[in-house]
Design an enzyme around this catalytic site. Structure first.
Site, short mmCIF file in Angstrom:
data_model
loop_
_atom_site.label_atom_id
_atom_site.label_comp_id
_atom_site.label_asym_id
_atom_site.label_seq_id
_atom_site.Cartn_x
_atom_site.Cartn_y
_atom_site.Cartn_z
N CYS A 136 0.52 -1.03 -0.02
CA CYS A 136 -0.02 0.40 0.09
C CYS A 136 1.00 1.57 -0.12
O CYS A 136 1.42 2.09 -0.98
CB CYS A 136 -0.92 0.08 1.61
SG CYS A 136 -0.30 0.04 2.58
N HIS A 164 -2.54 1.22 6.41
CA HIS A 164 -3.00 1.18 5.44
C HIS A 164 -2.96 2.30 4.93
O HIS A 164 -3.57 3.33 5.80
CB HIS A 164 -4.08 0.90 5.24
CG HIS A 164 -4.95 0.21 3.25
ND1 HIS A 164 -3.54 -0.89 3.14
CD2 HIS A 164 -5.63 0.49 2.88
CE1 HIS A 164 -4.33 -1.12 1.51
NE2 HIS A 164 -5.30 -0.34 2.10
N HIS A 172 -5.38 1.77 -3.97
CA HIS A 172 -4.82 1.14 -3.39
C HIS A 172 -4.25 0.10 -3.47
O HIS A 172 -5.13 -0.75 -4.47
CB HIS A 172 -5.34 0.90 -2.01
CG HIS A 172 -6.55 0.08 -2.02
ND1 HIS A 172 -6.71 -1.00 -0.45
CD2 HIS A 172 -8.13 -0.16 -3.12
CE1 HIS A 172 -7.67 -1.50 -0.62
NE2 HIS A 172 -8.18 -0.94 -2.55
#
Length: 320
Positions: free
Chosen positions: A236, A283, A295
């Protein structure tokens, strides 16, 4: 009791018994696809935290190593200056005071009137004091640098020990990943997604943010690869790093460290190129407008376009 009646009674009892057994069979049934998905998501979140810890440690070690190298670069010339200053001070002292008198110093400064001699002797003394002050300054700076170097070396040793510890855990982490892949294969018939690249229209965004957004769209369909910032796969923070790197901005390879770097903004101020953080900073995704982020989700999946509310956002940031 007639034979027919006995047979009917036996069939009824068998049916009732079979009905009682059915729940036991249901209890031992395999988890549903939905249940497996929940398990995978839960384990993926934990593994993502491990990945982000690894990324943070790598960034910190890199910064410490760079600081050590910078200090070493400063220490080299300083050591040379210190040596030269020591030689100069020593030469002046020897020249002025050898043989226990002033005759050599007088000869050095050239003979003449007593007033001229004293003036020249004063100049020599001033020169000696100046060199001594330089020597003192160099020594003080050296002591400071050496103390800082010792502190940095200790920090680096600690970080490298943590890196080694993480390396020792690598097999365990990989085993967890393998389990996830097995579960994915059981649930979906394949261990990993076969993502496809984006073929739709990419929104037009001005400036550096537009470069980052276009890069992120180009990464759609590439696999999640932990601790990677491309070009063949991303985690990420590796994806957001790479997108903004393409736009000429530097970000660390860690979601929490990226949070520390960006300017904090409100949800209503979100614009394409901004970062959206999730899961207690474990994240991060890149906002591309229209309520969407791009993402790198987790193991076994590919970079995707998703709703900004795919999970509860932690916060929002703008790259400076």
């Amino acid at each position: 009791m007639s034979t027919a009646r006995i047979l009917l009674r036996t069939l009824v009892l068998a049916s009732v018994t079979a009905g009682l057994v059915v729940p036991a069979v249901a209890v031992s049934a395999q988890p549903s696809v939905s249940e497996l998905t929940q398990q995978i998501n839960k384990e993926s979140e934990e593994l993502a935290k491990v990945v982000e810890s690894y990324n943070r440690l790598t960034e910190e070690s890199k910064a410490t190593r760079a600081a050590v190298e910078e200090l070493d670069t400063k220490l080299g010339p300083l050591q040379d200056e210190l040596a030269r200053a020591e030689i100069e001070v020593g030469q002046i002292a020897v020249t002025a005071y050898k043989s226990g008198g002033l005759s050599t110093a007088s000869a050095l400064l050239d003979s003449g009137s007593s007033d001229g001699f004293l003036d020249r002797l004063g100049t020599l003394d001033h020169l000696a004091r100046d060199r001594q002050q330089r020597l003192s300054n160099f020594t003080s700076t050296q002591v400071t640098y050496l103390a800082e170097q010792e502190k940095l070396q200790a920090a680096l040793a600690k970080q490298e020990a943590q890196v080694k510890e993480l390396a020792d855990r690598k097999k365990s982490i990989e085993a967890d990943i393998d389990k996830l892949m097995d579960k994915r294969e059981e649930a979906y018939g394949a261990a990993t997604e076969s993502g496809s690249s984006y073929s739709g229209e990419i929104p037009s965004v001005a400036g550096a943010a537009g470069v980052a957004v276009e890069f992120a769209y180009g990464a759609i369909g590439k696999p999640y690869v932990w601790a990677s910032s491309g070009p063949n796969g991303y985690d990420c923070s590796g994806l957001t790093l790479a997108a903004w790197r393409a736009a000429g901005k530097s970000l660390p390879h860690n979601a929490a460290m990226q949070w520390d770097r960006v300017a904090k903004i409100n949800r209503g101020d979100l614009a394409p190129g901004d970062l959206v953080f999730y899961n207690n900073l474990a994240h991060v995704g890149l906002y591309v407008g229209d309520g969407k982020v791009i993402h790198a989700p987790t193991f076994g999946r590919t970079v995707e376009l998703a709703s900004v509310d795919m999970m509860a956002p932690y916060g929002y940031g703008r790259v400076r």
